[in-house]
Each structure stands twice: as structure tokens, then as C-alpha cells.
Design a protein around this motif. Structure first.
Motif, PDB file in Angstrom:
ATOM      1  N   ASN A   1       0.811  -1.212   0.000  1.00 13.23           N
ATOM      2  CA  ASN A   1       0.000   0.000   0.000  1.00 13.23           C
ATOM      3  C   ASN A   1       0.847   1.265   0.000  1.00 13.23           C
ATOM      4  O   ASN A   1       0.466   2.264  -0.625  1.00 13.23           O
ATOM      5  CB  ASN A   1      -0.914   0.001   1.228  1.00 13.23           C
ATOM      6  CG  ASN A   1      -2.132  -0.877   1.026  1.00 13.23           C
ATOM      7  OD1 ASN A   1      -2.236  -1.611   0.032  1.00 13.23           O
ATOM      8  ND2 ASN A   1      -3.062  -0.821   1.966  1.00 13.23           N
TER       9      ASN A   1
ATOM     10  N   GLU B   1      -4.258  -2.750   3.695  1.00 14.75           N
ATOM     11  CA  GLU B   1      -3.325  -3.649   3.025  1.00 14.75           C
ATOM     12  C   GLU B   1      -4.061  -4.901   2.567  1.00 14.75           C
ATOM     13  O   GLU B   1      -4.796  -5.537   3.319  1.00 14.75           O
ATOM     14  CB  GLU B   1      -2.191  -4.043   3.981  1.00 14.75           C
ATOM     15  CG  GLU B   1      -0.992  -4.658   3.305  1.00 14.75           C
ATOM     16  CD  GLU B   1      -0.133  -3.610   2.592  1.00 14.75           C
ATOM     17  OE1 GLU B   1      -0.049  -3.668   1.342  1.00 14.75           O
ATOM     18  OE2 GLU B   1       0.424  -2.719   3.275  1.00 14.75           O
TER      19      GLU B   1
ATOM     20  N   LEU C   1      -6.137  -2.935  -1.928  1.00 10.03           N
ATOM     21  CA  LEU C   1      -5.926  -2.086  -3.109  1.00 10.03           C
ATOM     22  C   LEU C   1      -5.574  -3.028  -4.253  1.00 10.03           C
ATOM     23  O   LEU C   1      -4.413  -3.238  -4.583  1.00 10.03           O
ATOM     24  CB  LEU C   1      -4.812  -1.062  -2.841  1.00 10.03           C
ATOM     25  CG  LEU C   1      -5.030  -0.169  -1.613  1.00 10.03           C
ATOM     26  CD1 LEU C   1      -3.921   0.883  -1.496  1.00 10.03           C
ATOM     27  CD2 LEU C   1      -6.395   0.495  -1.648  1.00 10.03           C
TER      28      LEU C   1
ATOM     29  N   ASN D   1      -0.614  -6.764  -1.662  1.00 11.46           N
ATOM     30  CA  ASN D   1      -1.900  -6.948  -2.352  1.00 11.46           C
ATOM     31  C   ASN D   1      -1.764  -8.084  -3.354  1.00 11.46           C
ATOM     32  O   ASN D   1      -1.219  -7.899  -4.442  1.00 11.46           O
ATOM     33  CB  ASN D   1      -2.296  -5.659  -3.068  1.00 11.46           C
ATOM     34  CG  ASN D   1      -2.656  -4.557  -2.096  1.00 11.46           C
ATOM     35  OD1 ASN D   1      -3.775  -4.491  -1.602  1.00 11.46           O
ATOM     36  ND2 ASN D   1      -1.699  -3.675  -1.816  1.00 11.46           N
TER      37      ASN D   1
END
Length: 571
Positions: free
Chosen positions: A341, A387, A390, A521
Motif C-alpha cells: 500500500n 493492506e 488495493l 496486495n
């Protein structure tokens, strides 16, 4: 009286009937060949209304039969009105059940009511509107009237002198033209062309309360013509537009544009018509249909993705499709798999042209307002609650948008993907407490794997090491990636003393089990690897070239690979 139109039998006749000698009722019948089933005895039935009949009964021999029957009925009424009593033969009614045969020529009755022999039928042609008119065969040949005076039997009026029967009244007034619109009837000018009889009839109708003709002024006619003309023009216009939309070529620009650049954003999941509307609204293409046609005609047209594109105004549809398929025109923010992130926040700031740290500050302050699912909330010791949410993809982000709106889109994309893959439903079947842990496993596999083929094996390594009594690691994960995450770095050469002496919940060399949350991610491949791990007994892994991973089941096998790696680096 019976209904002769149905072919019923005849009643006995009085011998003094003046019509007897005329052949109107005796002798040759229309339905011949059968005798009365009652043996000539009189049968009495209630009188039934007589309907005038015209033409024959199937043989063509009695065209005036219905007219003669009506005249006979009239004679009965007049005879009774003069006080003579019952009309001769009136007491004998027809047998309704009697069926006549067309081939029968004679009828004999035991009572002597009728004489045998053939009697020629006399036709009574007349005006179809008046069944009694012009019946010379029965009354105009000098026969005597045995039952009354001339006043009782006035001769029928000629058709020209008869007064037309009044028509039934209705709830609406059809006007002087009997329902024809007066505008097309020509107003009062019709009176000049009427026959004298017709004019007198119309005058009589007006005298009896009929409404006079309404005059139509020239202005009214002009208004009607204008209205009809305008309607015709409107129909022609819309008909032309319909033809153009369905069968004509779609409007299109020519060339590659006028040089004026414009940015357009194509939403996720947009089809050809949606993309065409966006481009037309921005002035890029001239019509939606032209773009849809060009997209369908291009072999790669269906691969156009969502995002931001830099195009030109007034482009031909073909040129617009080709440019959108070119990487140069696509101006999207690409989030790679495994990105943390902290890196994504900086990319968003740069794309939105805002101050560094702006997006990170929004995420830290408003993370609960950005659409996280319930299972992603309120976890202990989490460094960044966003976290893992995204989601790696392509996003159309341009200057002027707000950071919170961009973050919401990314969180929504991640939530949609996790729901589609069944993360929440499958967590417990894998021995995990909740989907949050499953997402954390996927992030570890994403961080440590070097290729998509590694993810299933890497996920098995995590699950095997998480077992409290495992004989290899005793519940310790010992992933370098967790230490690098908390340090916000990406180092490869880390000493064991450094790793095992740093007390942090994310340091899996110091704490058993999973870290507090995801460390990146993960993409779809890593998620699928965590959902469907291998079951081969893998506990260890190492990458010798940084591109592929080697997996082993025991520490002894693993140590051999470590020695090989150190030798390749001259350690």
C-alpha cells in the motif's frame, strides 16, 4: 303464423279464399314430396312473427311466396276488423314439424280443404324495401274483394309517393349527410344537386326537428389543410430518421482527428455502446453506431479495457478503435501484483498531482469509510487496515479526482474479486479462523513466490508450518518477506541474528504463526493458490536464480540447496 322460411308444412285452406284460385297457396309447393304427419288434422300453435322472404327455397319456383303470405296476413286482420268474425281457414295452423319435399307436386286433404291438381304460382315482384308494392298478380287484375271496401284495402302507393320510414334515433347526430363528414360533403352546395324527392325528404326531416346543415368556413378548411400538411411533414421526417437509423450509414468523421487532445475515462465492464457514448460525449466520434461498427470490424476490438485514454476530437471511428488498442493512448494507473500500500499511495499522489503523502493520510484517517467488508475490520496489531484491499489492476485515474474516490474504487474491486472466488466461504475448510487469515496466506505466497506455478506449493508450505506440532519448524513460519514488510524494505541478504532478534508482530522469525495481516496486495493467481494448495508435504523453499523456486520436505534437503546457493555467490 309459422315461419315458411324454414320449410314447414301448409295448413288446410278455405275453399272460398280468393287467393285459392290464384294459385298462391294451393297446388305446387316449394318443399314437395312429404305429407303431413298429422293426417291433415288442424294443428294449433301460437302465432309466430313472419319474416318476409325473397328469392326461392332452393328450387327457384316461388320467388314471391313470402310476399303472398304477408298479404294473406293483412287480409285476416281487415276481415276481423269489419266484424265478420274468424277469417276462413284461420283456425288451421301449419304443422311446424312438417317438412316439405321439393319434388312434391300435389297435396290432398280428406277434409276437402284443398283440391287436387297443380296450380301455377304467381310471382309478386316489387320494391325490395316494400314487400307489398307492385303486386299486380294478386290484386291489380280485376279480382273482387270479398271481405271489405276499397277503404279497407287501399292500393299500395307507388314507390315515388311513399314516405320514407323514420330512421331510429341515436345518441349522436350524423349530420345532414347521414354520417359523412360535412367537410367532404361540400357544405350547402349539395342542395343544388339533390333530386326533387330527396330535397323534399330533407326539408321534411328538418321540419320534424332535424338539425340544419352546418356551414364550413374557408378558414376552417385552411386550418384542416395546415394540420394535415404539418402531420404529413412530421411523419415524413421521423420516417426518414427511422430509415437512417436502421438502414443508413452511421454518421462518422474522417481522418485521425483535428489535433485537439482530450482525455476520456472508460468505466469497468463497459461494452461497445457504453464506450461509444463516452467518446461521442467527448467529441471524439460522431456517432455511437459508427464506433460499435468499427469495434466489431476490428479483430482485437473486444480487448479494449477500462481506464483513461488520451485521444483527439473528431476522429473516425476506425481511428479511435486503433488508438485505444495502442498502449501509447492508454493513460491508466497500473497496480502490479504484490505491491504494498505504501507504494500505491505514492503512485496515486503522482497521478492526481497532489502533495506527497496526501493519499496515505486519507487512508489512515478514513479507512473505515472506504467500503471494507466486515470480516476485514478490527484486527489487532494491523499496520495498515487497507493492506490487501488495493487490488492489482488497471485504473483510470486522472488529475482532478479525489484520493478517497480512487481508494474506494480499489477496495470495491478487491471486495468483488474476493467474493467471486469464495474467500469467505472456504476459509474454515482450510483450517483458518476467518477470511482475513486466508488473505494473509495469499499475500505471503505472493511475496515469496517467483512465478505463478509456485503459489500452490508456497501456500502448502505456509499451512504445514502453521501446524503447532510440526517436526520441522515447530510452528514458526520464518519468512524474510514479513521482516522486510515491517521494515518497509526489500532486501535479500538478511542475517539470522538480525531476523531473530527483532521483536515485532509481523516478524515471523520472532513470533509463531501468521503475521497480524496481509503484507501486500495479492493477485488472483496467488489467491487461487491459497484456496487450493498442493498436498505434497513441502516445508522448505529457496530460489537459486531469483526466477524459480526449489521446494523440499526436510531440513537436510533444504540445507543442501542453501550450500549450493552460497557457493554460487562465493560466500
Amino acid at each position: 303464423m309459422t315461419e315458411y322460411g324454414r320449410g314447414q308444412g301448409s295448413e288446410p285452406w278455405h275453399p272460398e279464399d280468393p287467393l285459392y284460385g290464384d294459385g298462391g297457396w294451393g297446388g305446387e309447393q316449394a318443399h314437395q314430396g312429404q305429407h303431413s304427419p298429422y293426417g291433415g288434422q288442424p294443428q294449433h300453435y301460437p302465432e309466430q312473427p313472419q319474416q318476409p322472404q325473397f328469392g326461392d327455397w332452393g328450387t327457384g319456383e316461388q320467388p314471391g311466396y313470402g310476399q303472398a303470405q304477408q298479404q294473406y296476413q293483412y287480409d285476416q286482420q281487415q276481415y276481423a276488423a269489419q266484424g265478420h268474425g274468424q277469417y276462413p281457414g284461420q283456425g288451421h295452423q301449419q304443422d311446424q314439424g312438417y317438412q316439405q319435399d321439393p319434388g312434391y307436386q300435389q297435396q290432398q286433404y280428406d277434409n276437402g280443404g284443398w283440391a287436387a291438381g297443380n296450380h301455377q304460382q304467381v310471382s309478386y315482384p316489387g320494391d325490395p324495401a316494400d314487400p307489398y308494392g307492385q303486386q299486380t298478380g294478386a290484386y291489380d287484375q280485376g279480382q273482387s274483394d270479398y271481405y271489405g271496401t276499397p277503404d279497407a284495402y287501399p292500393p299500395p302507393e307507388p314507390p315515388g309517393r311513399r314516405r320514407a320510414e323514420p330512421e331510429p334515433e341515436t345518441d349522436w347526430d350524423p349530420g345532414p349527410d347521414q354520417g359523412e363528414h360535412a367537410f367532404f360533403a361540400g357544405g350547402d352546395d349539395d342542395d343544388d344537386a339533390d333530386e326533387p324527392g330527396d330535397r323534399r325528404r330533407r326539408d321534411d326531416q328538418r321540419g320534424r326537428g332535424g338539425k340544419p346543415k352546418k356551414r364550413r368556413s374557408g378558414m376552417a378548411c385552411l386550418v384542416v389543410v395546415l394540420v394535415l400538411g404539418g402531420g404529413l411533414a412530421g411523419v415524413s421526417y421521423f420516417g426518414y430518421q427511422f430509415f437512417q437509423d436502421r438502414f443508413g450509414d452511421a454518421p462518422d468523421y474522417a481522418g485521425d482527428g483535428n489535433g485537439q487532445q482530450v482525455s476520456v475515462e472508460i468505466p469497468q465492464g463497459a461494452d461497445g455502446y457504453t464506450i461509444g457514448r463516452v467518446l461521442k460525449s467527448a467529441g471524439v466520434v460522431k456517432s455511437v453506431d459508427a464506433f460499435v461498427s468499427a469495434q466489431a470490424g476490428n479483430p482485437e476490438g473486444r480487448t479494449i479495457q477500462d481506464g483513461v485514454y488520451t485521444l483527439q476530437k473528431q476522429m473516425s471511428a476506425d481511428s479511435a478503435v486503433e488508438m485505444m488498442l495502442s498502449p501509447e493512448s492508454r493513460d491508466n494507473l497500473i497496480i502490479a501484483e504484490g505491491k504494498r500500500n505504501a507504494d500505491i499511495y505514492r503512485l496515486i499522489d503522482k497521478r492526481l498531482e497532489v502533495k506527497d503523502g496526501t493519499t496515505a493520510a486519507v487512508a489512515k484517517k478514513d479507512w473505515k469509510k472506504l467500503g471494507l467488508p466486515d470480516w476485514a475490520l478490527n484486527h489487532k496489531d494491523v499496520k495498515d487496515p487497507l493492506e490487501g484491499f488495493l487490488y492489482p489492476s488497471s485504473y483510470g485515474i486522472a488529475k482532478g479526482q479525489k484520493p478517497e474516490d480512487v481508494l474506494k474504487r480499489m477496495v470495491a474491486r478487491a471486495t468483488e474479486t474476493y467474493e467471486k472466488l469464495g474467500v469467505e466461504k472456504k476459509a474454515q475448510s482450510l483450517g483458518l479462523e476467518d477470511p482475513w487469515q486466508l488473505l494473509t496466506v495469499a499475500s505471503l505466497a505472493q511475496a515469496e513466490g517467483t512465478s505463478h506455478d509456485d503459489f500452490r506449493k508456497m501456500a502448502e508450505v505456509v499451512y504445514n508450518r502453521m501446524k503447532p506440532g510440526n517436526p520441522q519448524t515447530n510452528g514458526m513460519l520464518e519468512f524474510d518477506s514479513t521482516y522486510n514488510y515491517i521494515k518497509n524494505q526489500s532486501k535479500i541478504d538478511l542475517s539470522l541474528s538480525e531476523l531473530r532478534n527483532y521483536d515485532n508482530p509481523y516478524n515471523t522469525y520472532f513470533h509463531k504463526g501468521l503475521p497480524p495481516g496481509p503484507i501486500d496486495n495479492p493477485g488472483e493467481a496467488a489467491l487461487k493458490g491459497a484456496l487450493n494448495p498442493t498436498k505434497d508435504g513441502w516445508y522448505y523453499f529457496i530460489s537459486l536464480d531469483g526466477k524459480t523456486s526449489e521446494f523440499t520436505k526436510t531440513n537436510a534437503e533444504h540445507q543442501k540447496l542453501v550450500d549450493k546457493f552460497n557457493a554460487s555467490r562465493n560466500n
